[in-house]
Write an enzyme that holds these catalytic residues in place. Structure first.
Site, short mmCIF file in Angstrom:
data_model
loop_
_atom_site.label_atom_id
_atom_site.label_comp_id
_atom_site.label_asym_id
_atom_site.label_seq_id
_atom_site.Cartn_x
_atom_site.Cartn_y
_atom_site.Cartn_z
N ARG A 49 -52.23 -79.73 25.69
CA ARG A 49 -52.85 -78.50 26.20
C ARG A 49 -54.18 -78.82 26.89
O ARG A 49 -54.50 -78.27 27.94
CB ARG A 49 -53.05 -77.48 25.08
CG ARG A 49 -53.91 -76.30 25.49
CD ARG A 49 -53.84 -75.08 24.57
NE ARG A 49 -53.61 -75.37 23.17
CZ ARG A 49 -54.53 -75.86 22.33
NH1 ARG A 49 -55.75 -76.11 22.74
NH2 ARG A 49 -54.20 -76.11 21.07
N TYR A 101 -52.87 -57.15 44.85
CA TYR A 101 -51.55 -57.48 44.28
C TYR A 101 -51.28 -56.59 43.06
O TYR A 101 -52.14 -56.45 42.19
CB TYR A 101 -51.56 -58.96 43.89
CG TYR A 101 -50.31 -59.41 43.19
CD1 TYR A 101 -49.10 -59.46 43.87
CD2 TYR A 101 -50.34 -59.73 41.85
CE1 TYR A 101 -47.95 -59.86 43.22
CE2 TYR A 101 -49.18 -60.13 41.19
CZ TYR A 101 -48.00 -60.19 41.89
OH TYR A 101 -46.85 -60.57 41.24
C1 LIG Z 1 -47.47 -63.45 43.45
C2 LIG Z 1 -48.92 -63.22 43.57
C3 LIG Z 1 -49.76 -63.29 42.45
C4 LIG Z 1 -49.24 -63.52 41.06
O1 LIG Z 1 -48.68 -64.77 40.91
P1 LIG Z 1 -47.49 -65.09 39.85
O2 LIG Z 1 -47.28 -66.54 40.05
O3 LIG Z 1 -46.33 -64.24 40.22
O4 LIG Z 1 -48.02 -64.75 38.51
C5 LIG Z 1 -51.11 -63.12 42.67
N1 LIG Z 1 -51.62 -62.87 43.89
C6 LIG Z 1 -50.84 -62.78 44.97
C7 LIG Z 1 -51.45 -62.51 46.29
C8 LIG Z 1 -49.46 -62.95 44.86
O5 LIG Z 1 -48.69 -62.84 45.93
#
Ligand SMILES: *Cc1c(COP(=O)(O)O)cnc(C)c1O
Length: 400
Positions: A49, A101
């Protein structure tokens, strides 16, 4: 060698040859613990970790791409976002971009608000709107640029200038632009985050997140948070992400060029109301995007329909053949989605509409297919949807 750290040459050769065996591919250290010579005497690693050599190779690679000093790899993009929020304490506030997002919105509003962390959503392309919201409790300004899904651009350098010497930190989610187009740390940002799931990985075959910083003090904090809270990326996915990044520059440039062609096609289609793509002259932030993103506008675009109806949008997203109906973006295969019903479902409808996410908004992520094939696919899906949704032949003619 090129002076640009995201050039093909520099990316490929920033990935080290294994010093132990000469393996040209980074070895996957699939281990939980590391044997010590004496208590506390080890070869730089003690527990999986806290650190892992495969993860270290990935973290160094991404730190270099973003021109940072340190990067930290997390299990997902949201775990990386979560790690940044953990810098804060009860009573602290964040000013965030309004069409953030959806998963970040859900994390802020349903997890962190109950711990007393307040988030104000503003149009961060408007400097004054940010200034008005800053108060003594503001700790972070949270940008995505371009945003998802309306591709709004914020002026990163100007915002960094605005908060200089205030102690407020500027966070940029650089998932959409990638370091090939934009390096926020060079523009004055303090923290860059990525969903490595998207362009960095590039093949829709993993989920991952990264935090990148320049300052030593912040690096220490993230190293602590990563180990203390434990949402690390496992060694197999670290390897896969390194492998994806090898072709990041190639993919992103091709995908951006194809997207501009698709955007121009959609812009000229009569059934379409607005195309959101910063590469188009009609986009409100075309000029700042051109300067800030090195003339690369990315490979996501959205559009709304003149018939602003969910049924109509659904017919289109269910009729494409090459574009697969799925969440996510940034992979080699093109994807299509309906953000109001998929990625942005967790944002209340009024908030979505305020941010320009109409019911008929469709988002596409362009992969590495040929532009002409993608355009033909959209053309047939639009024709099919028009025929099924617009019964009145006079209106049909007006729209098609
Ligand atoms: C997909 C996305 C996230 C989140 O990422 P994950 O890997 O799905 O947890 C955050 N910010 C943006 C702009 C994204 O497109």
């Amino acid at each position: 060698m090129s002076t640009n750290n995201t050039s093909n040459t520099n990316i490929i050769h920033a990935i080290p040859v294994d010093p132990l065996t000469g393996s040209i591919s980074v070895p996957i250290y699939q281990t939980a613990t590391f044997v010590q010579e004496a208590p506390g005497v080890n070869k730089g690693y003690d527990y999986g970790r806290s650190g892992n050599p495969t993860r270290k190779a990935l973290e160094s690679l991404v730190a270099g791409l973003e021109n940072g000093s340190h990067a930290y790899a997390f299990a997902t993009g949201l775990a990386a976002i979560d790690a940044v929020v953990k810098l804060l304490a009860t009573g602290d506030e964040i000013i965030a971009v309004d069409d953030i997002y959806g998963g970040a919105y859900r994390l802020f509003s349903q997890v962190y608000e109950k711990f007393g962390i307040k988030v104000h959503y503003v149009d961060t392309s408007d400097l004054e709107a940010i200034s008005e919201r800053i108060n003594g409790k503001t700790k972070l300004i949270w940008l995505e640029s371009p945003t998802n899904p309306t591709l709004k651009i914020s002026d990163i350098a100007a915002i960094a200038g605005l908060i200089q010497n205030t102690g407020i930190q500027l966070v940029v989610d650089n998932t959409f632009a990638t370091p090939v187009a934009q390096q926020p740390l060079n523009l004055g940002a303090d923290i860059v985050i990525h969903s490595g799931t998207k362009y960095l990985g590039g093949h829709s075959d993993l989920v991952a997140g990264l935090v990148v910083v320049k300052e030593e003090r912040l690096a220490e904090q993230f190293k602590f948070i990563q180990n203390a809270t434990g949402a690390i990326l496992g060694p197999n996915d670290c390897w896969l992400l390194i492998r994806g990044i090898e072709t990041l520059n190639l993919r992103f440039r091709l995908q951006s060029a194809t997207t501009l062609q698709v955007a121009r096609f959609l812009e000229s289609h009569p059934a379409i109301d607005t195309v959101y793509y910063p590469g188009l002259r009609a986009h409100v932030h075309h000029e700042i995007a051109t300067v800030q993103q090195n003339g690369l506008y990315g490979a996501v675009l959205s559009f709304t329909l003149r018939e602003d109806a969910i049924d109509f949008a659904n017919e289109i997203v269910c009729s494409t053949r090459l574009f697969k109906l799925a969440e996510s973006l940034g992979g080699v295969k093109s994807l299509i989605c309906s953000p109001p019903q998929m990625t942005h479902k967790s944002i209340p409808r009024e908030k979505r509409l305020q941010a320009g996410v109409k019911d008929s908004l469709i988002r596409i992520s362009i992969g590495i297919e040929d532009a002409a094939d993608l355009i033909a696919d959209l053309e047939q899906a639009l024709a099919k949807a028009l025929n099924q949704n617009v019964a009145d032949p006079v209106r049909l003619e007006a729209l098609a």
